[in-house]
Structures are given as C-alpha cells and as structure tokens.
Design an enzyme around this catalytic site. Structure first.
Site, PDB file in Angstrom:
ATOM      1  CB  CYS A  18      41.928  29.822  68.695  1.00  0.00           C
ATOM      2  SG  CYS A  18      43.463  30.257  69.538  1.00  0.00           S
ATOM      3  CB  CYS A  60      45.252  29.661  72.691  1.00  0.00           C
ATOM      4  SG  CYS A  60      45.970  28.325  71.756  1.00  0.00           S
ATOM      5  CB  CYS A 103      46.832  28.936  68.513  1.00  0.00           C
ATOM      6  SG  CYS A 103      45.762  27.556  68.146  1.00  0.00           S
ATOM      7  CB  CYS A 115      42.018  27.795  71.725  1.00  0.00           C
ATOM      8  SG  CYS A 115      42.809  26.755  70.474  1.00  0.00           S
TER       9      CYS A 115
HETATM   10 ZN   LIG Z   1      44.461  28.132  69.952  1.00  0.00          ZN
END
Ligand SMILES: [Zn+2]
Length: 184
Positions: free
Chosen positions: A66, A32, A63, A36
């Site tokens: 994000c 991330c 992810c 995030c």
């Molecule tokens: Zn994330």
C-alpha cells in the site's frame, strides 16, 4: 489503543481514512494505510499513528503493497500532480484505472479526493484539457476536425463534435470557419 472506528476502517480497507491515520503491526514490523488489502492483523498487535514519519522513527517499515509514504503528499499537491499528468498525457487513452496506477492511488480514493478539491471528476478535467487543446489546434492549424479529435485523444469524431459543442456552443467546424472570417 485502536478505536472501534479505526479497527473498522482497517478491517474494511476503507480508503476514506487514508491520510488520516496509519497503522503499524508489531508482529510484522510493517506499517500500512487503512485501505491496505493485506491480511487483517490481530487487533492487539496494531498501533495507530497520525503521521507515518513517526512509525518510521519507531522502527516500522513501510508496506510494499500500500506504500504508506505516498500518503504524505498532501491532497492539494496530489491534485496538481494529477493535473500535470493529464496536461502532458491528454492525447493518450486515459482511464481512471490507468490514472490511479500512474499516480499510485486507488480509483475510488482518487475520484473522491479529486472531486472534493476541484468540484469535478478527473475525467471531466481531462475533457476540458482536451477541448482547450483542440481549440488552439483549430486556431493554429488547418487540420481536419477528425484528425484534431484524434490528436487530443478523442478518436470518435461524432463524440468529439458533441463534446466541443457542449463546451463552446459551436461545432469545431463552425469554430474553424469563424476564425477564417475573423482573419480574412
Ligand atoms: Zn500495506
């Protein structure tokens, strides 16, 4: 090894650290951006990366929330993308929220980075693009001022006139008639 400042950045979803490091979580195998908004992982499960490709190479997945790979784009290129978007879409109603959604960034990060690199906010840039477009419409068409304002995305005529005068020192009407003086 997670430093205290990295930990705080992750904990506070701090957008200022986006692009400076990425964090991968061993329990989920996901990596991330610091900002995030997903649930805070256990500190001992976190590894820090200075480059998202390395996290990928180590078997972590980006992810979905994000989208950490967007952050590979350098800020200079990002600002160019924003400018292109504004130049193509200036006639629409563009809020900072809308712009942030379109270019997949957070509003505060967008404003911060854009201002850092250009010295103005995206909204200020948008106004300049709109007024320049209005200026060439005033030169190239006989359309009334009100409709030109609408065409460049400023539907309130009084506001359009005010912005135009601030930028060029004359009202759109004065600009239009001056042009006629020059032509005649
Ligand atoms: Zn994330």
């Amino acid at each position: 090894m997670v430093t205290q400042s990295e930990w705080l950045a992750i904990k506070n979803n701090d957008t200022n650290y986006d692009g400076k490091f990425w964090y991968a979580v061993s329990s989920t195998k996901i990596f991330c951006r610091p900002s995030c908004p997903s649930r805070l992982p256990k500190r001992e499960n976190i590894s820090i990366y200075s480059n998202p490709d390395q996290a990928l190479a180590d078997g972590f997945r980006p992810c979905k929330r994000c989208r950490p790979l967007n952050a590979i784009v350098s800020n200079e290129i990002w600002v160019k993308e924003i400018d292109n978007f504004l130049e193509e879409n200036y006639s629409n109603n563009i809020t900072l929220e809308y712009l942030a959604n379109e270019i997949h960034g957070s509003e505060s990060y967008l404003r911060h980075v854009y201002k850092d690199l250009t010295g103005m906010t995206p909204q200020q840039r948008l106004t300049i693009i709109r007024l320049d477009a209005a200026k060439s419409m005033l030169i190239n068409s006989e359309n009334p001022v009100k409709s030109i304002g609408e065409q460049v995305g400023i539907s309130n005529p009084a506001y359009f006139i005010k912005l135009f005068k601030n930028q060029f020192g004359v009202t759109p009407k004065q600009f239009q008639s001056k042009k006629h003086d020059i032509n005649s």
